[in-house]
Design a protein around this motif. Structure first.
Motif, PDB file in Angstrom:
ATOM      1  N   ALA A  30      59.165  40.381  47.954  1.00 15.59           N
ATOM      2  CA  ALA A  30      58.637  41.505  47.177  1.00 15.59           C
ATOM      3  C   ALA A  30      57.543  42.181  47.979  1.00 15.59           C
ATOM      4  O   ALA A  30      56.358  41.985  47.758  1.00 15.59           O
ATOM      5  CB  ALA A  30      58.107  41.015  45.837  1.00 15.59           C
ATOM      6  N   ALA A  36      52.324  44.987  51.976  1.00 13.62           N
ATOM      7  CA  ALA A  36      51.735  44.147  50.940  1.00 13.62           C
ATOM      8  C   ALA A  36      52.831  43.329  50.262  1.00 13.62           C
ATOM      9  O   ALA A  36      53.944  43.796  50.070  1.00 13.62           O
ATOM     10  CB  ALA A  36      51.001  45.006  49.913  1.00 13.62           C
ATOM     11  N   ALA A  37      52.501  42.081  49.890  1.00 15.91           N
ATOM     12  CA  ALA A  37      53.445  41.209  49.202  1.00 15.91           C
ATOM     13  C   ALA A  37      52.970  40.997  47.779  1.00 15.91           C
ATOM     14  O   ALA A  37      51.776  40.785  47.540  1.00 15.91           O
ATOM     15  CB  ALA A  37      53.573  39.878  49.932  1.00 15.91           C
ATOM     16  N   THR A  38      53.906  41.044  46.824  1.00 16.50           N
ATOM     17  CA  THR A  38      53.578  40.879  45.412  1.00 16.50           C
ATOM     18  C   THR A  38      54.354  39.706  44.855  1.00 16.50           C
ATOM     19  O   THR A  38      55.568  39.588  45.065  1.00 16.50           O
ATOM     20  CB  THR A  38      53.923  42.146  44.613  1.00 16.50           C
ATOM     21  OG1 THR A  38      53.172  43.244  45.134  1.00 16.50           O
ATOM     22  CG2 THR A  38      53.579  41.963  43.150  1.00 16.50           C
ATOM     23  N   PRO A  40      55.107  37.981  41.248  1.00 14.85           N
ATOM     24  CA  PRO A  40      54.958  38.034  39.796  1.00 14.85           C
ATOM     25  C   PRO A  40      54.691  36.640  39.222  1.00 14.85           C
ATOM     26  O   PRO A  40      54.890  35.622  39.898  1.00 14.85           O
ATOM     27  CB  PRO A  40      56.315  38.583  39.331  1.00 14.85           C
ATOM     28  CG  PRO A  40      57.270  38.186  40.411  1.00 14.85           C
ATOM     29  CD  PRO A  40      56.486  38.246  41.688  1.00 14.85           C
ATOM     30  N   ARG A 106      50.384  39.033  37.893  1.00 14.73           N
ATOM     31  CA  ARG A 106      50.925  38.979  39.249  1.00 14.73           C
ATOM     32  C   ARG A 106      49.792  38.699  40.224  1.00 14.73           C
ATOM     33  O   ARG A 106      48.617  38.822  39.885  1.00 14.73           O
ATOM     34  CB  ARG A 106      51.628  40.283  39.629  1.00 14.73           C
ATOM     35  CG  ARG A 106      50.714  41.471  39.775  1.00 14.73           C
ATOM     36  CD  ARG A 106      51.477  42.748  40.084  1.00 14.73           C
ATOM     37  NE  ARG A 106      50.603  43.880  40.360  1.00 14.73           N
ATOM     38  CZ  ARG A 106      50.050  44.643  39.422  1.00 14.73           C
ATOM     39  NH1 ARG A 106      50.273  44.377  38.140  1.00 14.73           N
ATOM     40  NH2 ARG A 106      49.264  45.659  39.760  1.00 14.73           N
ATOM     41  N   ILE A 107      50.169  38.350  41.452  1.00 16.63           N
ATOM     42  CA  ILE A 107      49.219  38.134  42.537  1.00 16.63           C
ATOM     43  C   ILE A 107      49.692  38.937  43.742  1.00 16.63           C
ATOM     44  O   ILE A 107      50.867  38.860  44.123  1.00 16.63           O
ATOM     45  CB  ILE A 107      49.087  36.642  42.884  1.00 16.63           C
ATOM     46  CG1 ILE A 107      48.429  35.890  41.714  1.00 16.63           C
ATOM     47  CG2 ILE A 107      48.272  36.446  44.155  1.00 16.63           C
ATOM     48  CD1 ILE A 107      48.283  34.409  41.948  1.00 16.63           C
ATOM     49  N   GLU A 108      48.786  39.699  44.314  1.00 13.07           N
ATOM     50  CA  GLU A 108      49.112  40.537  45.464  1.00 13.07           C
ATOM     51  C   GLU A 108      48.434  39.978  46.710  1.00 13.07           C
ATOM     52  O   GLU A 108      47.279  39.562  46.657  1.00 13.07           O
ATOM     53  CB  GLU A 108      48.636  41.971  45.224  1.00 13.07           C
ATOM     54  CG  GLU A 108      49.268  42.629  44.012  1.00 13.07           C
ATOM     55  CD  GLU A 108      48.628  43.955  43.671  1.00 13.07           C
ATOM     56  OE1 GLU A 108      49.228  44.715  42.893  1.00 13.07           O
ATOM     57  OE2 GLU A 108      47.510  44.226  44.181  1.00 13.07           O
ATOM     58  N   LEU A 110      47.196  41.122  50.297  1.00 15.66           N
ATOM     59  CA  LEU A 110      46.859  42.380  50.955  1.00 15.66           C
ATOM     60  C   LEU A 110      46.169  42.133  52.289  1.00 15.66           C
ATOM     61  O   LEU A 110      45.569  41.080  52.512  1.00 15.66           O
ATOM     62  CB  LEU A 110      45.920  43.207  50.068  1.00 15.66           C
ATOM     63  CG  LEU A 110      46.284  43.370  48.598  1.00 15.66           C
ATOM     64  CD1 LEU A 110      45.137  44.020  47.853  1.00 15.66           C
ATOM     65  CD2 LEU A 110      47.549  44.191  48.458  1.00 15.66           C
ATOM     66  N   GLN A 114      44.584  47.479  53.264  1.00 12.59           N
ATOM     67  CA  GLN A 114      45.340  47.755  52.051  1.00 12.59           C
ATOM     68  C   GLN A 114      44.462  47.628  50.814  1.00 12.59           C
ATOM     69  O   GLN A 114      44.657  48.327  49.822  1.00 12.59           O
ATOM     70  CB  GLN A 114      46.523  46.795  51.946  1.00 12.59           C
ATOM     71  CG  GLN A 114      47.596  47.049  52.991  1.00 12.59           C
ATOM     72  CD  GLN A 114      48.502  45.854  53.174  1.00 12.59           C
ATOM     73  OE1 GLN A 114      48.229  44.775  52.649  1.00 12.59           O
ATOM     74  NE2 GLN A 114      49.557  46.023  53.928  1.00 12.59           N
ATOM     75  N   ASN A 127      44.752  39.314  45.646  1.00 14.75           N
ATOM     76  CA  ASN A 127      44.286  40.078  44.493  1.00 14.75           C
ATOM     77  C   ASN A 127      44.971  39.530  43.246  1.00 14.75           C
ATOM     78  O   ASN A 127      46.189  39.663  43.085  1.00 14.75           O
ATOM     79  CB  ASN A 127      44.610  41.561  44.678  1.00 14.75           C
ATOM     80  CG  ASN A 127      44.058  42.425  43.558  1.00 14.75           C
ATOM     81  OD1 ASN A 127      43.117  42.032  42.870  1.00 14.75           O
ATOM     82  ND2 ASN A 127      44.641  43.590  43.369  1.00 14.75           N
ATOM     83  N   ILE A 129      45.775  39.725  39.498  1.00 15.23           N
ATOM     84  CA  ILE A 129      45.822  40.731  38.437  1.00 15.23           C
ATOM     85  C   ILE A 129      45.879  40.006  37.090  1.00 15.23           C
ATOM     86  O   ILE A 129      46.843  39.295  36.792  1.00 15.23           O
ATOM     87  CB  ILE A 129      47.034  41.666  38.586  1.00 15.23           C
ATOM     88  CG1 ILE A 129      47.027  42.304  39.989  1.00 15.23           C
ATOM     89  CG2 ILE A 129      47.010  42.734  37.514  1.00 15.23           C
ATOM     90  CD1 ILE A 129      45.795  43.126  40.292  1.00 15.23           C
TER      91      ILE A 129
END
Length: 712
Positions: A30, A36-38, A40, A106-108, A110, A114, A127, A129
């Motif tokens: 993702a 950037a990777a996300t 969920p 979710r967790i990003e 960065l 970014q 990050n 969320i």
């Protein structure tokens, strides 16, 4: 590095290459066009996380770091929560434990560019969320644990409870209470040798610590309007610690030489912190953020040693040390999105730090009068007033290239009063630049060059005495911050949600290397000139589907580095002399804490058993020895085997996770060799040697524990 370690490293690389054949079988990562990777919330479901800390620990290829070595509020590490840096200096892992996992959407992952925030010095950030108050209900997490430390014959405990709940439609509050209790026992045995290797005696030291603490904290997130966000954090942590010590020494023939019985109390022992920030959206393209932080700490230490020197001498030694410290920080930052290509930041920070220490030492022979022991720089108050202005620009040159560059200018004044009086002023210009190149949605290159100034440890401005180890370190009012030009190149590869590999090479030119120096015939912390640091760091995570283990994964973090500086005593080139960094805690997970060690690694294997609603795993932690160079002695620490941790956990009763663990299963002893020289190390003439086999303590101890955690 040892031959077996090289072979192991080669095997790991081959395993990753083999795992690459299975990447195509997984869903695409993702990742956005900016690299950037996300992840969920569903990504972490197989791990049954209880808190956000459990989730961040499973982000592939990421290592959570606190960044405590950095100055001022820049020490906030590589954690963001809802895109904001926490207005607290509490460790990132501790902050994450207060966030229930079911509130994380979710967790990003960065890069610094970014993130678009003042996060200098960080190449990667996570990050977290968290859902808004109106989107979730109250949640409570808890953790109850028991643990037995080898040699201690006692059972310690840990109780933690956190609750997050909505107090208004636009505000929520999280509270956390912890009651840690660590009951340990250390057993060290020394062999005393002459310069010819003949045994001249033996010594045994038993230490029995009892550390009981309370930690209460609260975090407020408030949205008073569409353009304003307010966060506040408060924490109070009193501790109730004591230590009992027995040291016995005999001659080479086995006759008693001395006996010491000691008792140490730590009274008025606490830390407290209050932090808050306000973020205001001035316009569509401009925002203003104000941050304030206030912290205090205190500890009164009283050591009483009853010393019998055979055949007839008896002495009581009392050491009383009182310490008060605190920090105040105010920070303002203006962020302006000038165009689609440029995001500018301007700001200023002011800080005041202080540390006040007194140390009194008194000897009293049996039936005799009190005799005060003089010690240079035993009473000292150190204050630092510091101001800093900064500016930066995140320049998006193209969809593939981003350049983040900036400049910080800092001025400070340090004053010391007490036994010695000193006032000094400093000014530092700290430029930085980071270029990020997105090769593909799954591959990113980063290059950075930073001028870094380390934070001074005010404890080193006053003298300390370690009576058990017969080591005195004199306070040094002339200590200056270590400075470095740091260059780093990093390649990150992500081809599947659970597969990541990051390789970084770095080179630092270090000025005013922080080390040990000689002052008036005594050891002291100081600066010994220019040095360098070169190294390579690897972080990776991969499932083991290619090996026929679809529910297993392997994670690796490893570092190799070389440090070089000129020894001020001998004039020879050597590694940096460093304090002892620990690689984990008896009741906790291993940590990647390398300091200036030549190499270190953490390898973790986890195997989920879905049909049994259980999992098991192991961690192997290894690190090189370390050396400490004093005026008349060289100290070498060696550990013959790595640390091995095992665990088994089950989620048969959801949302409860029951975990049984054995940390440091092999319980390898740590060997310390102290080589004393005639006159100084420059003479090269050995006077005597002490070889210690250390059992127990923070590292060489096996821990068996059981923990239940969950939420409701």
């Amino acid at each position: 590095m040892a031959k077996w370690a090289r072979h192991a490293a080669s095997g790991l690389v081959l395993a990753w290459i083999a795992a690459g054949a299975a990447w195509a079988q997984e869903a695409p990562a993702a990742a956005g066009p900016d690299g950037a990777a996300t992840f969920p919330a569903a990504f972490f479901a197989p791990y049954n996380p209880v808190t956000a800390a459990d989730m961040v620990a499973r982000v592939p290829g990421f290592e959570l770091r606190d960044g405590d070595e950095r100055r001022g509020f820049a020490s906030a590490g590589n954690l963001l929560i809802n895109g904001e840096r926490p207005s607290s200096k509490t460790s990132a892992a501790e902050l994450l434990k207060r966030i229930p996992a079911n509130t994380v959407t979710r967790i990003e992952l960065l890069s610094g560019a970014q993130a678009g925030l003042d996060v200098r010095g960080q190449s990667q950030l996570v990050n977290v969320i968290v859902a808004r108050s109106a989107q979730r209900t109250a949640a409570t997490t808890y953790s109850l644990g028991l643990r037995h430390l080898q040699y201690s014959n006692r059972v310690g405990w840990l109780v933690q409870a956190s609750r997050s709940f909505q107090i208004a439609p636009n505000a929520d509050l999280a509270v956390d209470v912890q009651f840690p209790n660590l009951l340990g026992r250390g057993d060290s045995r020394d062999v005393l040798l002459s310069n010819t290797g003949a045994v001249t005696g033996a010594r045994r030291v038993l230490g029995k610590p009892e550390n009981i603490g309370v930690q209460a904290s609260a975090s407020l997130r408030w949205r008073p309007g569409p353009d304003d966000r307010v966060n506040a954090n408060i924490q109070l942590a009193p501790n109730f610690n004591l230590l009992e010590t027995v040291q016995a020494e005999v001659t080479g023939a086995g006759a008693p030489r001395s006996l010491l019985v000691g008792h140490t109390d730590y009274d008025n022992n606490y830390t407290a912190e209050l932090g808050a920030d306000w973020d205001h959206q001035v316009s569509r393209t401009m925002s203003l953020k104000l941050v304030g932080l206030l912290s205090n700490g205190s500890v009164d230490q009283r050591d009483v040693f009853e010393i019998q020197t055979f055949p007839s001498s008896f002495l009581t030694r009392t050491q009383t040390r009182e310490t008060r410290n605190g920090e105040r920080i105010l920070r303002a930052r203006l962020k302006w999105t000038a165009s689609s290509a440029h995001t500018l930041e301007f700001g200023a920070e002011g800080a005041f730090n202080y540390r006040d220490t007194t140390l009194d030492i008194v000897n009293q022979p049996r039936g005799g009068a009190l005799v005060r022991v003089p010690l240079a720089v035993s009473n000292a108050r150190v204050e630092e007033t510091r101001g800093e202005v900064f500016a930066s620009d995140i320049w998006t040159l193209s969809p593939a290239w981003t350049l983040e560059y900036g400049l910080n200018v800092e001025a400070s004044r340090i004053t010391q009063s007490g036994d010695q009086r000193k006032e000094r002023s400093f000014r530092y210009v700290k430029p930085r630049a980071t270029a990020t190149h997105v090769l593909s949605p799954s591959s990113t290159l980063r290059f950075s060059l930073t001028r870094d100034v380390a934070q001074l440890d005010f404890a080193e401005f006053s003298s300390t005495v370690d009576f058990i180890n017969a080591a005195t370190t004199q306070g040094n009012p002339n200590l200056v911050p270590e400075k470095a030009w740091k260059a780093r190149a990093e390649w990150e590869q992500r081809l599947a949600p659970r597969t990541a590999l990051t390789i970084a090479a770095f080179a630092d030119r270090v000025d005013d290397v922080h080390d040990l120096v000689e002052i008036a015939g005594q050891d002291a912390f100081g600066n010994i000139g220019r040095g360098r640091r070169l190294g390579v760091e690897v972080r990776g995570a991969t499932p083991l589907t290619v090996l026929g283990l679809p529910n297993a994964e392997l994670r690796v973090t490893a570092l190799w580095q070389q440090t070089r500086v000129t020894d001020p005593i001998t004039g020879d080139k050597r590694s940096f002399s460093v304090p002892l960094e620990r690689q984990g805690t008896p009741g906790g997970s291993p940590t990647f804490n390398t300091g200036n060690k030549d190499w270190a690694y953490v390898v973790t294997y986890r195997h989920n058993l879905p049909e049994l609603k259980a999992s098991w795993g192991a961690s192997v932690v290894g690190w090189s020895g370390r050396e400490e160079y004093r005026r008349v002695e060289a100290i070498t620490y060696r550990r013959p085997a790595p640390r091995l941790d095992l665990f088994v956990e089950t989620t048969q009763i959801k949302p409860v996770t029951a975990r049984l663990f054995v940390n440091n299963l092999l319980s390898p002893d740590e060997t310390r060799t102290r080589t004393f020289y005639q006159g100084s190390r420059a003479s090269g003439a050995v006077q005597r040697v002490e070889v210690r086999d250390a059992r127990g303590g923070p590292e060489g101890v096996r821990t068996v524990g059981f923990q239940v955690s969950g939420r409701f």
